[in-house]
Scaffold this active site. Structure first.
Site, PDB file in Angstrom:
ATOM      1  N   HIS A   1       0.857  -1.198   0.000  1.00  0.00           N
ATOM      2  CA  HIS A   1       0.000   0.000   0.000  1.00  0.00           C
ATOM      3  C   HIS A   1       0.895   1.252   0.000  1.00  0.00           C
ATOM      4  O   HIS A   1       1.790   1.383   0.830  1.00  0.00           O
ATOM      5  CB  HIS A   1      -0.944   0.002   1.197  1.00  0.00           C
ATOM      6  CG  HIS A   1      -1.973   1.077   1.102  1.00  0.00           C
ATOM      7  ND1 HIS A   1      -3.177   0.899   0.444  1.00  0.00           N
ATOM      8  CD2 HIS A   1      -1.967   2.357   1.536  1.00  0.00           C
ATOM      9  CE1 HIS A   1      -3.867   2.034   0.500  1.00  0.00           C
ATOM     10  NE2 HIS A   1      -3.153   2.938   1.146  1.00  0.00           N
ATOM     11  N   ALA A   2       0.618   2.160  -0.917  1.00  0.00           N
ATOM     12  CA  ALA A   2       1.500   3.314  -1.111  1.00  0.00           C
ATOM     13  C   ALA A   2       1.591   4.177   0.146  1.00  0.00           C
ATOM     14  O   ALA A   2       0.603   4.396   0.842  1.00  0.00           O
ATOM     15  CB  ALA A   2       0.989   4.161  -2.278  1.00  0.00           C
TER      16      ALA A   2
ATOM     17  N   HIS B   1       0.112  11.963  -5.432  1.00  0.00           N
ATOM     18  CA  HIS B   1      -0.420  11.963  -4.063  1.00  0.00           C
ATOM     19  C   HIS B   1       0.716  11.780  -3.049  1.00  0.00           C
ATOM     20  O   HIS B   1       0.856  12.554  -2.097  1.00  0.00           O
ATOM     21  CB  HIS B   1      -1.456  10.834  -3.919  1.00  0.00           C
ATOM     22  CG  HIS B   1      -1.981  10.673  -2.526  1.00  0.00           C
ATOM     23  ND1 HIS B   1      -3.132  11.266  -2.087  1.00  0.00           N
ATOM     24  CD2 HIS B   1      -1.487   9.998  -1.456  1.00  0.00           C
ATOM     25  CE1 HIS B   1      -3.332  10.967  -0.815  1.00  0.00           C
ATOM     26  NE2 HIS B   1      -2.341  10.193  -0.403  1.00  0.00           N
ATOM     27  N   GLU B   2       1.530  10.778  -3.268  1.00  0.00           N
ATOM     28  CA  GLU B   2       2.613  10.480  -2.307  1.00  0.00           C
ATOM     29  C   GLU B   2       3.651  11.600  -2.284  1.00  0.00           C
ATOM     30  O   GLU B   2       4.140  11.987  -1.228  1.00  0.00           O
ATOM     31  CB  GLU B   2       3.281   9.137  -2.642  1.00  0.00           C
ATOM     32  CG  GLU B   2       2.349   7.938  -2.524  1.00  0.00           C
ATOM     33  CD  GLU B   2       1.611   7.856  -1.202  1.00  0.00           C
ATOM     34  OE1 GLU B   2       2.126   8.346  -0.178  1.00  0.00           O
ATOM     35  OE2 GLU B   2       0.492   7.329  -1.184  1.00  0.00           O
TER      36      GLU B   2
ATOM     37  N   HIS C   1       2.812  14.405  -0.044  1.00  0.00           N
ATOM     38  CA  HIS C   1       3.198  14.177   1.357  1.00  0.00           C
ATOM     39  C   HIS C   1       4.674  14.544   1.564  1.00  0.00           C
ATOM     40  O   HIS C   1       5.034  15.208   2.527  1.00  0.00           O
ATOM     41  CB  HIS C   1       3.029  12.699   1.725  1.00  0.00           C
ATOM     42  CG  HIS C   1       1.611  12.245   1.897  1.00  0.00           C
ATOM     43  ND1 HIS C   1       0.714  12.890   2.697  1.00  0.00           N
ATOM     44  CD2 HIS C   1       0.941  11.166   1.395  1.00  0.00           C
ATOM     45  CE1 HIS C   1      -0.456  12.228   2.682  1.00  0.00           C
ATOM     46  NE2 HIS C   1      -0.337  11.181   1.900  1.00  0.00           N
TER      47      HIS C   1
ATOM     48  N   GLU D   1      -3.343  14.832   3.149  1.00  0.00           N
ATOM     49  CA  GLU D   1      -3.809  13.976   2.058  1.00  0.00           C
ATOM     50  C   GLU D   1      -4.159  14.773   0.807  1.00  0.00           C
ATOM     51  O   GLU D   1      -4.182  14.225  -0.292  1.00  0.00           O
ATOM     52  CB  GLU D   1      -5.030  13.174   2.514  1.00  0.00           C
ATOM     53  CG  GLU D   1      -4.759  12.218   3.665  1.00  0.00           C
ATOM     54  CD  GLU D   1      -3.643  11.235   3.381  1.00  0.00           C
ATOM     55  OE1 GLU D   1      -3.404  10.912   2.195  1.00  0.00           O
ATOM     56  OE2 GLU D   1      -2.983  10.803   4.344  1.00  0.00           O
TER      57      GLU D   1
ATOM     58  N   HIS E   1      -6.647   0.303   5.685  1.00  0.00           N
ATOM     59  CA  HIS E   1      -6.610   1.238   6.809  1.00  0.00           C
ATOM     60  C   HIS E   1      -7.265   0.692   8.075  1.00  0.00           C
ATOM     61  O   HIS E   1      -7.072   1.249   9.145  1.00  0.00           O
ATOM     62  CB  HIS E   1      -7.246   2.566   6.381  1.00  0.00           C
ATOM     63  CG  HIS E   1      -6.598   3.153   5.157  1.00  0.00           C
ATOM     64  ND1 HIS E   1      -6.729   2.580   3.898  1.00  0.00           N
ATOM     65  CD2 HIS E   1      -5.789   4.226   4.996  1.00  0.00           C
ATOM     66  CE1 HIS E   1      -6.050   3.293   3.022  1.00  0.00           C
ATOM     67  NE2 HIS E   1      -5.461   4.299   3.651  1.00  0.00           N
TER      68      HIS E   1
ATOM     69  N   TYR F   1      -9.215  11.381   4.385  1.00  0.00           N
ATOM     70  CA  TYR F   1      -9.393  11.296   2.929  1.00  0.00           C
ATOM     71  C   TYR F   1     -10.692  11.961   2.497  1.00  0.00           C
ATOM     72  O   TYR F   1     -10.759  12.607   1.462  1.00  0.00           O
ATOM     73  CB  TYR F   1      -9.350   9.845   2.456  1.00  0.00           C
ATOM     74  CG  TYR F   1      -8.067   9.149   2.826  1.00  0.00           C
ATOM     75  CD1 TYR F   1      -6.868   9.453   2.183  1.00  0.00           C
ATOM     76  CD2 TYR F   1      -8.033   8.201   3.839  1.00  0.00           C
ATOM     77  CE1 TYR F   1      -5.691   8.824   2.528  1.00  0.00           C
ATOM     78  CE2 TYR F   1      -6.853   7.559   4.193  1.00  0.00           C
ATOM     79  CZ  TYR F   1      -5.681   7.879   3.538  1.00  0.00           C
ATOM     80  OH  TYR F   1      -4.514   7.257   3.887  1.00  0.00           O
TER      81      TYR F   1
HETATM   82  O1  X8Z Z   1      -4.249   5.313   1.313  1.00  0.00           O
HETATM   83  C1  X8Z Z   1      -4.218   6.155   0.440  1.00  0.00           C
HETATM   84  C2  X8Z Z   1      -2.890   6.679  -0.080  1.00  0.00           C
HETATM   85  C3  X8Z Z   1      -1.839   6.661   0.944  1.00  0.00           C
HETATM   86  S1  X8Z Z   1      -2.038   7.891   2.156  1.00  0.00           S
HETATM   87  C4  X8Z Z   1      -2.438   5.814  -1.222  1.00  0.00           C
HETATM   88  N1  X8Z Z   1      -5.379   6.611  -0.105  1.00  0.00           N
HETATM   89  C5  X8Z Z   1      -6.681   6.117   0.312  1.00  0.00           C
HETATM   90  C6  X8Z Z   1      -6.881   4.677  -0.119  1.00  0.00           C
HETATM   91  O2  X8Z Z   1      -6.099   4.150  -0.899  1.00  0.00           O
HETATM   92  O3  X8Z Z   1      -7.878   4.066   0.322  1.00  0.00           O
HETATM   93  C7  X8Z Z   1      -5.498   7.632  -1.145  1.00  0.00           C
HETATM   94  C8  X8Z Z   1      -6.945   7.648  -1.509  1.00  0.00           C
HETATM   95  C9  X8Z Z   1      -7.678   7.023  -0.369  1.00  0.00           C
HETATM   96 ZN    ZN Z   2      -1.849   9.806   1.525  1.00  0.00          ZN
END
Ligand code: X8Z
Ligand code: ZN
Length: 613
Positions: A354-355, A384-385, A388, A412, A512, A522
């Protein structure tokens, strides 16, 4: 890594600066005479307390961050062991510091000191009570949960497939039987998490109560410069602004799915089947653009095909992202970013794919970690990354506690706000397309964008609504899954493709949840990134429609952005918002304005449809 994840146990180091830890062992802390000062507390003593906590936290957080980094890059029995050990210590130290803030509760402190005290108290994502062994039990659980997620596989076609492979099948597949199999398959990784999750909630709630909160929900909602109940009302207010647009989009997409798959697979009066929308969690739907494309709007811009066609590597995608930030006048990424980031999925061992974006030394050792695929979705994720990382580097001059986002939604939103400037004109400027499509394709462009940005909103909100319910005890372990689907259906109009097994723990199949990364951020980001975009386009004196505006190359906007980023969390977030946008409120009217032509189109398209679910 995320400051809000002080119970590093959480391990979900997605963003932000350092953490608030004491260095040294707990015993050393207890031995230190100054931790239990005699007499009435004074402002000077509070200042000395904060200075000590910040210094010691900064030191410990680097050690913790490097431990977490190694584990996230290389998940083994031993790196899990190390993370459990560090998490335990981190939680003990963070909880101890939080508890010590109580001594200064009745003092009239200057605002910045008051805010540091609040951050120390409310900023622990998963507190443990001070009971012997509680922090260690919590750390054991969180490590197990995180590893179960990141190493989970399902045998597809008799081959163990990981989330990257399964996601690919869901994202681009169109055979409903295969989609259903893969969708159910990924959810076989999470039933094992349910008992751990329930126990974790018990421990963390006890920890929250020791710190003076009703429960962990109140604590999570206390990180927004306003009382928790007011923040929760803010979320309802924002949802109220955007819900009508979501409902129109849901209605149109359901019709498209019905046309593709027929009544037996997707009925017109039922919620949307969650495995049909081109995303494992039905959170973003742009992969099914072709099923819902407006007539005459062309086929949209297939960025995935373009990137592949141009022979882009994963590194090329990140370089392209960096170039955007450079065009705003920002310093290039340090050489160490390229040496130390993980950009391609390792082939021979497990990593947390997961990024995420990290700052390992809370100064300039910034990196990303993502198993990048060369496609449109990850092109966005790269921006997105990097958002950060640029934020982390910008606020590195602040006091340690303030080296984080103005609130977590800001963190975010930065990269996503930049990515809103990936317009056709921008793609032409950087040589990825030859011709900029004319205005006749606008509804198509907006549709494509809405499938990610509007579709996401209810999901972005309900993830934490589910957790708040769990933390408050309104949702009990027996009802975990039922309550999850109740929220999914109520807000998203989405349902599982089949009855769920009795042991299902579907929330655990979303990163998450097992990694304890709060998710409200988010939802807020998806509202605020449009406020940033609208304000930036005004600064740039842009005259056309918002979705055609790109701030690429605009150093004036870049300087204004940098000024907000440098503030970190040193001021209440409305001040940071005002510095860039001129307004002090989160507000859905920018996202509504951006999508106004699409709303008009959807209302016409849906006029003869029976919307709702
Ligand atoms: O988790 C993330 C990022 C890392 S902070 C990739 N996001 C959420 C997800 O993937 O569920 C970005 C969009 C929402
Ligand atoms: Zn993020």
């Amino acid at each position: 890594m995320d400051k809000l994840l002080m119970g590093v146990a959480a391990g979900a180091l997605l963003a932000g600066g350092g953490m608030y830890f004491f260095g040294g062992s707990q015993t050393e802390m207890i031995d230190q005479p100054e931790t239990i000062a005699a007499g009435e507390p004074t402002v000077e003593e509070a200042g000395a307390f904060l200075a000590r906590v910040e210094a010691e936290s900064e030191e410990f957080s680097e050690f913790a961050a490097r431990t977490f980094w190694v584990n996230a890059n290389f998940i083994t029995y031993d790196t899990d062991w190390l993370v459990t050990r560090v998490s335990t210590e981190a939680t003990i130290l963070a909880v101890e510091a939080a508890g010590q803030t109580a001594r200064f509760n009745d003092l009239d402190l200057p605002l910045d000191m008051e805010r540091k005290m609040t951050a120390l108290r409310a900023g622990i994502t998963l507190p443990a009570p001070t009971t012997d062994g509680a922090a260690a039990e919590l750390a054991g659980i969180t490590t197990r949960l995180a590893t179960a997620y990141s190493t989970g596989t399902y045998a597809f076609d008799d081959e163990p497939a990981d989330l990257q492979v399964l996601s690919d099948l869901i994202d681009f597949g169109r055979d409903p039987a295969v989609l259903q199999d893969v969708w159910n398959g990924w959810r076989t990784v999470s039933p094992v998490m349910a008992d751990d999750y329930a126990r974790m909630v018990e421990i963390a709630n006890e920890g929250a109560q020791e710190l003076g909160y009703d429960d962990l929900a109140e604590m999570w909602l206390s990180n927004y410069d306003m009382p928790a109940d007011e923040m929760e009302a803010e979320v309802e207010r924002l949802w109220g602004q955007v819900a009508p647009l979501y409902e129109q989009l849901q209605c149109h997409v359901r019709a498209g799915l019905n046309a593709e798959y027929g009544d037996d697979v997707q009925a017109l009066d039922a919620p949307i089947r969650a495995d049909l929308v081109g995303n494992m969690w039905a959170q973003q739907w742009s992969n099914i653009y072709d099923l819902v494309a407006p007539e005459g709007a062309g086929s949209g811009i297939d960025l995935t095909a373009i990137l592949i066609d141009r022979g882009f590597t994963e590194h090329d995608m990140v370089r392209t992202g960096e170039a955007f930030f450079s065009s705003l006048g920002m310093e290039p990424l340090p050489e160490t970013f390229w040496e130390r980031s993980l950009i391609v999925q390792p082939v021979d061992h497990s990593a947390a794919c997961h990024a995420s974006a990290w700052n390992l030394n809370n100064i300039d050792d910034i990196r990303i970690k993502m198993c990048t695929d060369v496609n449109a979705e990850d092109f966005n994720t790269v921006h997105h990354e990097l958002g950060h990382n640029y934020y982390q580097r910008a606020y590195a001059g602040q006091d340690f506690t303030f080296r984080t986002g103005a609130h977590d939604g800001f963190h975010e939103a930065i990269g996503d706000f930049i990515a809103l400037s990936i317009t056709p004109e921008y793609l032409q400027q950087i040589g990825l397309i030859d011709d900029v499509p004319d205005a006749s394709s606008d509804i198509g462009l907006l549709m494509q964008q809405s499938l990610d940005k509007i579709a996401f909103l209810p999901f972005g909100m309900l993830m934490d609504q589910w957790r708040w319910g769990v933390f408050r005890g309104d949702i009990t372990p027996e009802n975990y899954n039922e309550a999850w689907w109740e929220l999914r259906t109520r807000y998203q109009g989405v349902e599982a493709p089949n009855d769920r097994p009795a042991d299902a723990f579907d929330p655990g199949a979303k990163y998450h949840i097992p990694n304890n990364t709060p998710y409200l951020r988010y939802f807020l980001s998806y509202v605020m990134q449009f406020q940033f975009h609208q304000a930036a386009c005004e600064m740039a004196d842009w005259q056309g429609p918002l979705h055609r505006c790109s701030i690429y190359g605009n150093e004036e906007v870049g300087a204004r952005l940098q000024a907000m980023l440098e503030m970190g969390a040193s001021q209440p977030w409305p001040d940071a918002l005002e510095a860039f946008t001129g307004t002090r409120e989160m507000d859905g009217s920018a996202i509504i304005a951006y999508f106004q032509p699409l709303m008009t189109y959807l209302e016409e398209e849906n006029a003869d449809r029976q919307c709702g679910w």
